[in-house]
Write a protein that holds these residues in place. Structure first.
Motif, PDB file in Angstrom:
ATOM      1  N   VAL A 176       8.965  -2.959 110.152  1.00  0.00           N
ATOM      2  CA  VAL A 176       7.651  -2.353 109.952  1.00  0.00           C
ATOM      3  C   VAL A 176       6.887  -2.290 111.271  1.00  0.00           C
ATOM      4  O   VAL A 176       6.169  -1.331 111.552  1.00  0.00           O
ATOM      5  N   HIS A 177       7.009  -3.316 112.090  1.00  0.00           N
ATOM      6  CA  HIS A 177       6.414  -3.368 113.431  1.00  0.00           C
ATOM      7  C   HIS A 177       4.921  -3.065 113.442  1.00  0.00           C
ATOM      8  O   HIS A 177       4.428  -2.318 114.290  1.00  0.00           O
ATOM      9  N   GLY A 178       4.207  -3.634 112.484  1.00  0.00           N
ATOM     10  CA  GLY A 178       2.757  -3.530 112.503  1.00  0.00           C
ATOM     11  C   GLY A 178       2.202  -2.182 112.119  1.00  0.00           C
ATOM     12  O   GLY A 178       0.993  -1.952 112.262  1.00  0.00           O
ATOM     13  N   ASN A 179       3.028  -1.297 111.597  1.00  0.00           N
ATOM     14  CA  ASN A 179       2.568   0.047 111.228  1.00  0.00           C
ATOM     15  C   ASN A 179       2.132   0.038 109.765  1.00  0.00           C
ATOM     16  O   ASN A 179       2.885   0.399 108.863  1.00  0.00           O
ATOM     17  N   TYR A 182       4.168  10.576 106.351  1.00  0.00           N
ATOM     18  CA  TYR A 182       2.830   9.988 106.285  1.00  0.00           C
ATOM     19  C   TYR A 182       2.042  10.492 107.486  1.00  0.00           C
ATOM     20  O   TYR A 182       2.587  11.128 108.398  1.00  0.00           O
ATOM     21  N   ASP A 183       0.765  10.218 107.517  1.00  0.00           N
ATOM     22  CA  ASP A 183      -0.094  10.658 108.618  1.00  0.00           C
ATOM     23  C   ASP A 183       0.141   9.746 109.821  1.00  0.00           C
ATOM     24  O   ASP A 183      -0.358   8.619 109.865  1.00  0.00           O
ATOM     25  N   THR A 184       0.894  10.233 110.783  1.00  0.00           N
ATOM     26  CA  THR A 184       1.270   9.416 111.938  1.00  0.00           C
ATOM     27  C   THR A 184       0.217   9.403 113.037  1.00  0.00           C
ATOM     28  O   THR A 184       0.320   8.614 113.977  1.00  0.00           O
ATOM     29  N   ALA A 185      -0.792  10.268 112.934  1.00  0.00           N
ATOM     30  CA  ALA A 185      -1.689  10.508 114.066  1.00  0.00           C
ATOM     31  C   ALA A 185      -2.430   9.245 114.508  1.00  0.00           C
ATOM     32  O   ALA A 185      -2.559   8.975 115.708  1.00  0.00           O
ATOM     33  N   THR A 186      -2.911   8.459 113.546  1.00  0.00           N
ATOM     34  CA  THR A 186      -3.731   7.300 113.903  1.00  0.00           C
ATOM     35  C   THR A 186      -2.926   6.260 114.658  1.00  0.00           C
ATOM     36  O   THR A 186      -3.364   5.718 115.687  1.00  0.00           O
ATOM     37  N   MET A 187      -1.720   5.965 114.180  1.00  0.00           N
ATOM     38  CA  MET A 187      -0.905   4.957 114.842  1.00  0.00           C
ATOM     39  C   MET A 187      -0.367   5.451 116.185  1.00  0.00           C
ATOM     40  O   MET A 187      -0.262   4.684 117.145  1.00  0.00           O
ATOM     41  N   PRO A 244      -0.090   1.905 107.989  1.00  0.00           N
ATOM     42  CA  PRO A 244      -0.078   3.151 107.215  1.00  0.00           C
ATOM     43  C   PRO A 244       1.315   3.552 106.746  1.00  0.00           C
ATOM     44  O   PRO A 244       1.483   4.028 105.617  1.00  0.00           O
ATOM     45  N   ALA A 245       2.313   3.383 107.583  1.00  0.00           N
ATOM     46  CA  ALA A 245       3.686   3.688 107.168  1.00  0.00           C
ATOM     47  C   ALA A 245       4.116   2.769 106.040  1.00  0.00           C
ATOM     48  O   ALA A 245       4.740   3.210 105.060  1.00  0.00           O
ATOM     49  N   LEU A 246       3.785   1.486 106.150  1.00  0.00           N
ATOM     50  CA  LEU A 246       4.130   0.529 105.102  1.00  0.00           C
ATOM     51  C   LEU A 246       3.443   0.887 103.788  1.00  0.00           C
ATOM     52  O   LEU A 246       4.077   0.875 102.721  1.00  0.00           O
ATOM     53  N   GLU A 247       2.159   1.199 103.836  1.00  0.00           N
ATOM     54  CA  GLU A 247       1.442   1.557 102.611  1.00  0.00           C
ATOM     55  C   GLU A 247       2.071   2.765 101.937  1.00  0.00           C
ATOM     56  O   GLU A 247       2.201   2.812 100.698  1.00  0.00           O
ATOM     57  N   THR A 248       2.487   3.744 102.731  1.00  0.00           N
ATOM     58  CA  THR A 248       3.100   4.952 102.171  1.00  0.00           C
ATOM     59  C   THR A 248       4.436   4.631 101.518  1.00  0.00           C
ATOM     60  O   THR A 248       4.741   5.121 100.422  1.00  0.00           O
ATOM     61  N   VAL A 249       5.236   3.804 102.174  1.00  0.00           N
ATOM     62  CA  VAL A 249       6.529   3.422 101.606  1.00  0.00           C
ATOM     63  C   VAL A 249       6.343   2.634 100.313  1.00  0.00           C
ATOM     64  O   VAL A 249       7.038   2.888  99.309  1.00  0.00           O
ATOM     65  N   LEU A 250       5.421   1.696 100.303  1.00  0.00           N
ATOM     66  CA  LEU A 250       5.197   0.904  99.091  1.00  0.00           C
ATOM     67  C   LEU A 250       4.720   1.790  97.937  1.00  0.00           C
ATOM     68  O   LEU A 250       5.117   1.589  96.784  1.00  0.00           O
ATOM     69  N   ALA A 251       3.886   2.776  98.245  1.00  0.00           N
ATOM     70  CA  ALA A 251       3.440   3.708  97.201  1.00  0.00           C
ATOM     71  C   ALA A 251       4.595   4.550  96.682  1.00  0.00           C
ATOM     72  O   ALA A 251       4.698   4.812  95.477  1.00  0.00           O
TER      73      ALA A 251
END
Length: 248
Positions: free
Chosen positions: A9-12, A217-222, A14-21
């Motif tokens: 996950v490496h601290g990402n 997922y929305d990658t822009a913020t990370m 938003p990516a984790l939240e999207t995968v869990l959803a």
């Protein structure tokens, strides 16, 4: 038996939240986590908070181990280290390096004996990253009494069937689809898509069914956060799935 496997996950968050959803939308209740939870310039503490809340069966990755070693040393200038609180370090310290899940699935990070090993892939002398040969892969699985073995670390999703019928699966990376390294020679890993990646495993008649799933997922913020912290390699990988090397 059906479950999902996440890794790197490496601290990402938003990516984790999207995968869990996505996992929840598929009606899958069981998840295992193969390590390297928070390391990097992103959202170490917020990601750790979410993973601690969910309480998945989890193992410690090589970068988790390194963070714990830095804690023992007492100081580090690393962004992830400075974000973490004692509870986060204690959480990582509580994890084993390997785990037998439900008596049928063996979990490791790099390989069963080395948390930093490239197991299903290898780094060639010219720096290219290539699939490993079956003999080398089988040597790494020697003595593991499980029909399914899960590994991580490389961030490259891979499914390998050993000649004795056992399966070895790397679910890819939730949060970081590309990076570069220097050992044993300079190399680059590029998955080629910015999507968050994980695996779905199901025991079926005759063995294990595996689905590698890529989720947008929305990658822009990370990507912007990595850029702001001077991590061009991370920023380009998160935004595109490809690596723009530092200084180039």
């Amino acid at each position: 038996m059906k479950f999902a496997a996440i890794a790197d996950v490496h601290g990402n968050r938003p990516a984790l939240e999207t995968v869990l959803a996505d996992i929840a939308a598929l009606g899958i209740d069981e998840i295992v986590n193969l390590g390297d939870h928070v390391s990097g310039p992103l959202e170490a503490a917020r990601t750790a908070d979410l993973l601690m809340q969910r309480g998945f069966p989890s193992i410690r990755g090589d970068q988790d181990r390194i963070l714990l070693e830095l804690r023992q040393a007492g100081v580090s200038a690393r962004s992830d280290f400075r974000q973490l609180e004692p509870k986060h370090f204690d959480w990582m310290a509580s994890m084993p390096s390997t785990l037998m899940y439900r008596e049928r699935v063996f979990l490791c990070h790099g390989s069963p004996k080395d948390d930093a090993a490239f197991w299903l892939d290898h780094i060639a002398d010219d720096g290219s990253v290539r699939p490993a040969g079956i003999t080398a892969i089988e040597a790494g699985a020697e003595g593991i009494d499980a029909g399914l073995i899960l590994c991580a670390h490389t961030h490259i999703p891979r499914v390998v069937r050993l000649r004795d019928g056992r399966m070895v699966v790397n679910p890819g990376s939730v949060g970081l689809p590309g990076y570069d390294g220097k050992v044993p020679v300079p190399y680059v890993v590029e998955v080629g898509t910015p999507h968050a990646c994980y695996a779905i495993l199901e025991q079926v008649r005759g063995g294990w069914s595996t689905m590698i799933r890529y989720v947008p997922y929305d990658t822009a913020t990370m990507a912007a956060l990595a850029q702001a912290k001077g991590m061009l390699t991370w920023a380009s990988a998160i935004a595109t799935g490809w690596v723009q090397r530092e200084g180039k």
